[in-house]
Design a protein around this motif. Structure first.
Motif, PDB file in Angstrom:
ATOM      1  N   VAL A   1      97.023   4.758  73.820  1.00  0.00           N
ATOM      2  CA  VAL A   1      98.037   3.707  73.864  1.00  0.00           C
ATOM      3  C   VAL A   1      99.363   4.269  74.358  1.00  0.00           C
ATOM      4  O   VAL A   1     100.027   3.685  75.227  1.00  0.00           O
ATOM      5  N   GLU A   2      99.764   5.420  73.828  1.00  0.00           N
ATOM      6  CA  GLU A   2     101.033   6.020  74.250  1.00  0.00           C
ATOM      7  C   GLU A   2     101.015   6.363  75.735  1.00  0.00           C
ATOM      8  O   GLU A   2     101.990   6.109  76.443  1.00  0.00           O
ATOM      9  N   ARG A   3      99.907   6.909  76.228  1.00  0.00           N
ATOM     10  CA  ARG A   3      99.789   7.217  77.662  1.00  0.00           C
ATOM     11  C   ARG A   3      99.944   5.958  78.503  1.00  0.00           C
ATOM     12  O   ARG A   3     100.634   5.944  79.519  1.00  0.00           O
ATOM     13  N   ALA A   4      99.277   4.876  78.091  1.00  0.00           N
ATOM     14  CA  ALA A   4      99.338   3.621  78.853  1.00  0.00           C
ATOM     15  C   ALA A   4     100.765   3.062  78.881  1.00  0.00           C
ATOM     16  O   ALA A   4     101.239   2.619  79.926  1.00  0.00           O
ATOM     17  N   LEU A   5     101.450   3.091  77.754  1.00  0.00           N
ATOM     18  CA  LEU A   5     102.818   2.573  77.703  1.00  0.00           C
ATOM     19  C   LEU A   5     103.753   3.420  78.554  1.00  0.00           C
ATOM     20  O   LEU A   5     104.587   2.891  79.291  1.00  0.00           O
ATOM     21  N   LEU A   6     103.622   4.736  78.465  1.00  0.00           N
ATOM     22  CA  LEU A   6     104.480   5.626  79.262  1.00  0.00           C
ATOM     23  C   LEU A   6     104.211   5.461  80.751  1.00  0.00           C
ATOM     24  O   LEU A   6     105.120   5.530  81.571  1.00  0.00           O
ATOM     25  N   HIS A   7     102.961   5.214  81.111  1.00  0.00           N
ATOM     26  CA  HIS A   7     102.599   5.000  82.511  1.00  0.00           C
ATOM     27  C   HIS A   7     103.178   3.677  83.025  1.00  0.00           C
ATOM     28  O   HIS A   7     103.608   3.582  84.176  1.00  0.00           O
ATOM     29  N   PHE A   8     103.221   2.666  82.162  1.00  0.00           N
ATOM     30  CA  PHE A   8     103.731   1.345  82.543  1.00  0.00           C
ATOM     31  C   PHE A   8     105.236   1.391  82.825  1.00  0.00           C
ATOM     32  O   PHE A   8     105.734   0.685  83.698  1.00  0.00           O
ATOM     33  N   GLN A   9     105.961   2.204  82.077  1.00  0.00           N
ATOM     34  CA  GLN A   9     107.384   2.505  82.324  1.00  0.00           C
ATOM     35  C   GLN A   9     108.311   1.295  82.305  1.00  0.00           C
ATOM     36  O   GLN A   9     109.265   1.232  83.085  1.00  0.00           O
ATOM     37  N   LYS A  10     108.070   0.322  81.431  1.00  0.00           N
ATOM     38  CA  LYS A  10     108.997  -0.806  81.315  1.00  0.00           C
ATOM     39  C   LYS A  10     109.380  -0.971  79.852  1.00  0.00           C
ATOM     40  O   LYS A  10     108.506  -1.100  78.982  1.00  0.00           O
ATOM     41  N   ASP A  11     110.700  -0.988  79.597  1.00  0.00           N
ATOM     42  CA  ASP A  11     111.168  -1.220  78.240  1.00  0.00           C
ATOM     43  C   ASP A  11     110.635  -2.555  77.728  1.00  0.00           C
ATOM     44  O   ASP A  11     110.658  -3.555  78.443  1.00  0.00           O
ATOM     45  N   GLY A  12     110.167  -2.545  76.501  1.00  0.00           N
ATOM     46  CA  GLY A  12     109.615  -3.762  75.912  1.00  0.00           C
ATOM     47  C   GLY A  12     108.113  -3.889  76.085  1.00  0.00           C
ATOM     48  O   GLY A  12     107.516  -4.848  75.611  1.00  0.00           O
ATOM     49  N   ALA A  13     107.476  -2.906  76.753  1.00  0.00           N
ATOM     50  CA  ALA A  13     106.011  -2.896  76.830  1.00  0.00           C
ATOM     51  C   ALA A  13     105.477  -2.590  75.424  1.00  0.00           C
ATOM     52  O   ALA A  13     106.066  -1.794  74.693  1.00  0.00           O
ATOM     53  N   TYR A  14     104.368  -3.225  75.054  1.00  0.00           N
ATOM     54  CA  TYR A  14     103.869  -3.041  73.693  1.00  0.00           C
ATOM     55  C   TYR A  14     102.359  -3.236  73.627  1.00  0.00           C
ATOM     56  O   TYR A  14     101.751  -3.872  74.486  1.00  0.00           O
ATOM     57  N   THR A  15     101.792  -2.679  72.575  1.00  0.00           N
ATOM     58  CA  THR A  15     100.369  -2.801  72.271  1.00  0.00           C
ATOM     59  C   THR A  15     100.220  -2.792  70.757  1.00  0.00           C
ATOM     60  O   THR A  15     100.964  -2.098  70.067  1.00  0.00           O
ATOM     61  N   VAL A  16      99.260  -3.540  70.243  1.00  0.00           N
ATOM     62  CA  VAL A  16      98.861  -3.426  68.844  1.00  0.00           C
ATOM     63  C   VAL A  16      97.518  -2.717  68.833  1.00  0.00           C
ATOM     64  O   VAL A  16      96.613  -3.081  69.582  1.00  0.00           O
ATOM     65  N   ARG A  17      97.419  -1.688  68.004  1.00  0.00           N
ATOM     66  CA  ARG A  17      96.188  -0.891  67.929  1.00  0.00           C
ATOM     67  C   ARG A  17      95.829  -0.652  66.467  1.00  0.00           C
ATOM     68  O   ARG A  17      96.685  -0.788  65.581  1.00  0.00           O
ATOM     69  N   PRO A  18      94.580  -0.259  66.198  1.00  0.00           N
ATOM     70  CA  PRO A  18      94.235   0.139  64.838  1.00  0.00           C
ATOM     71  C   PRO A  18      95.046   1.373  64.441  1.00  0.00           C
ATOM     72  O   PRO A  18      95.279   2.261  65.269  1.00  0.00           O
ATOM     73  N   SER A  19      95.476   1.430  63.193  1.00  0.00           N
ATOM     74  CA  SER A  19      96.228   2.592  62.724  1.00  0.00           C
ATOM     75  C   SER A  19      95.314   3.802  62.635  1.00  0.00           C
ATOM     76  O   SER A  19      94.129   3.681  62.342  1.00  0.00           O
ATOM     77  N   SER A  20      95.910   4.960  62.862  1.00  0.00           N
ATOM     78  CA  SER A  20      95.127   6.188  62.782  1.00  0.00           C
ATOM     79  C   SER A  20      95.072   6.721  61.359  1.00  0.00           C
ATOM     80  O   SER A  20      94.260   7.564  61.047  1.00  0.00           O
ATOM     81  N   GLY A  21      95.939   6.218  60.485  1.00  0.00           N
ATOM     82  CA  GLY A  21      95.959   6.681  59.098  1.00  0.00           C
ATOM     83  C   GLY A  21      94.904   5.995  58.248  1.00  0.00           C
ATOM     84  O   GLY A  21      94.346   4.965  58.628  1.00  0.00           O
TER      85      GLY A  21
ATOM     86  N   LEU B   1      95.309   4.464  55.334  1.00  0.00           N
ATOM     87  CA  LEU B   1      95.781   3.427  54.423  1.00  0.00           C
ATOM     88  C   LEU B   1      95.283   2.048  54.832  1.00  0.00           C
ATOM     89  O   LEU B   1      95.595   1.565  55.911  1.00  0.00           O
ATOM     90  N   SER B   2      94.527   1.410  53.954  1.00  0.00           N
ATOM     91  CA  SER B   2      94.030   0.071  54.264  1.00  0.00           C
ATOM     92  C   SER B   2      95.153  -0.959  54.227  1.00  0.00           C
ATOM     93  O   SER B   2      95.031  -2.034  54.794  1.00  0.00           O
ATOM     94  N   SER B   3      96.283  -0.620  53.575  1.00  0.00           N
ATOM     95  CA  SER B   3      97.413  -1.554  53.532  1.00  0.00           C
ATOM     96  C   SER B   3      98.203  -1.538  54.839  1.00  0.00           C
ATOM     97  O   SER B   3      99.057  -2.383  55.058  1.00  0.00           O
ATOM     98  N   GLN B   4      97.932  -0.551  55.711  1.00  0.00           N
ATOM     99  CA  GLN B   4      98.569  -0.475  57.028  1.00  0.00           C
ATOM    100  C   GLN B   4      97.478  -0.375  58.092  1.00  0.00           C
ATOM    101  O   GLN B   4      97.307   0.666  58.720  1.00  0.00           O
ATOM    102  N   PRO B   5      96.738  -1.476  58.297  1.00  0.00           N
ATOM    103  CA  PRO B   5      95.558  -1.404  59.168  1.00  0.00           C
ATOM    104  C   PRO B   5      95.874  -1.318  60.645  1.00  0.00           C
ATOM    105  O   PRO B   5      95.033  -0.901  61.435  1.00  0.00           O
ATOM    106  N   LEU B   6      97.074  -1.724  61.039  1.00  0.00           N
ATOM    107  CA  LEU B   6      97.415  -1.785  62.459  1.00  0.00           C
ATOM    108  C   LEU B   6      98.761  -1.128  62.710  1.00  0.00           C
ATOM    109  O   LEU B   6      99.559  -0.947  61.793  1.00  0.00           O
ATOM    110  N   THR B   7      98.993  -0.813  63.986  1.00  0.00           N
ATOM    111  CA  THR B   7     100.267  -0.237  64.411  1.00  0.00           C
ATOM    112  C   THR B   7     100.744  -0.970  65.654  1.00  0.00           C
ATOM    113  O   THR B   7      99.955  -1.233  66.565  1.00  0.00           O
ATOM    114  N   LEU B   8     102.029  -1.294  65.666  1.00  0.00           N
ATOM    115  CA  LEU B   8     102.677  -1.847  66.849  1.00  0.00           C
ATOM    116  C   LEU B   8     103.325  -0.687  67.587  1.00  0.00           C
ATOM    117  O   LEU B   8     104.168   0.007  67.026  1.00  0.00           O
ATOM    118  N   ALA B   9     102.908  -0.451  68.825  1.00  0.00           N
ATOM    119  CA  ALA B   9     103.487   0.605  69.659  1.00  0.00           C
ATOM    120  C   ALA B   9     104.370  -0.066  70.700  1.00  0.00           C
ATOM    121  O   ALA B   9     103.921  -0.974  71.417  1.00  0.00           O
TER     122      ALA B   9
END
Length: 130
Positions: free
Chosen positions: A30-50, A52-60
């Protein structure tokens, strides 16, 4: 007695068709894709890597060449979602992850630099998938 609701936000059917949901991607992809896109405000929601079931997702979110990874918390009962770590005095609650994304597409999202404590604002502008 009703069966317990699934606490897996990743299994939420409303996420699967979203242009911003990367259900099978890890943090680095996800980080590679966002950095490659190179536009402020680009975003993705992905499954969290941690674990914790209380934090199932991450907004990048990309801003000024940096990717901010913000936990999406599923509150007890599974009926509401909130951004960021626990312990804030005021936090906005959303009925779904899609509602959260729609809100921050129109209203600035505060991003905090963990190291400097500096704050910047951006809206979610460009849904991005790796």
């Amino acid at each position: 007695m009703a069966p317990p609701r699934s606490t897996s936000a990743a299994q939420d059917g409303s996420l699967l068709g979203q242009p911003w949901y990367a259900g099978n991607c890890d943090r680095h992809a996800v980080e590679r894709a966002l950095l490659h896109f190179q536009k402020d405000g680009a975003y993705t929601v992905r499954p969290s890597s941690g674990p914790l079931s209380s934090q199932p997702l991450t907004l990048a979110v990309l801003l000024r060449g940096r990717v901010f990874n913000i936990p999406i918390r599923q509150l007890e009962g599974g009926c509401h979602y909130a951004l960021g770590r626990e312990g804030k005095n005021r936090e906005e609650l959303f009925p779904s992850v899609a509602a959260m994304v729609q809100h921050y597409a129109k209203h600035p999202l505060p991003l905090v630099d963990r190291h400097s404590g500096g704050r910047e604002l951006t809206c979610l502008l460009f849904p991005t998938k790796p």
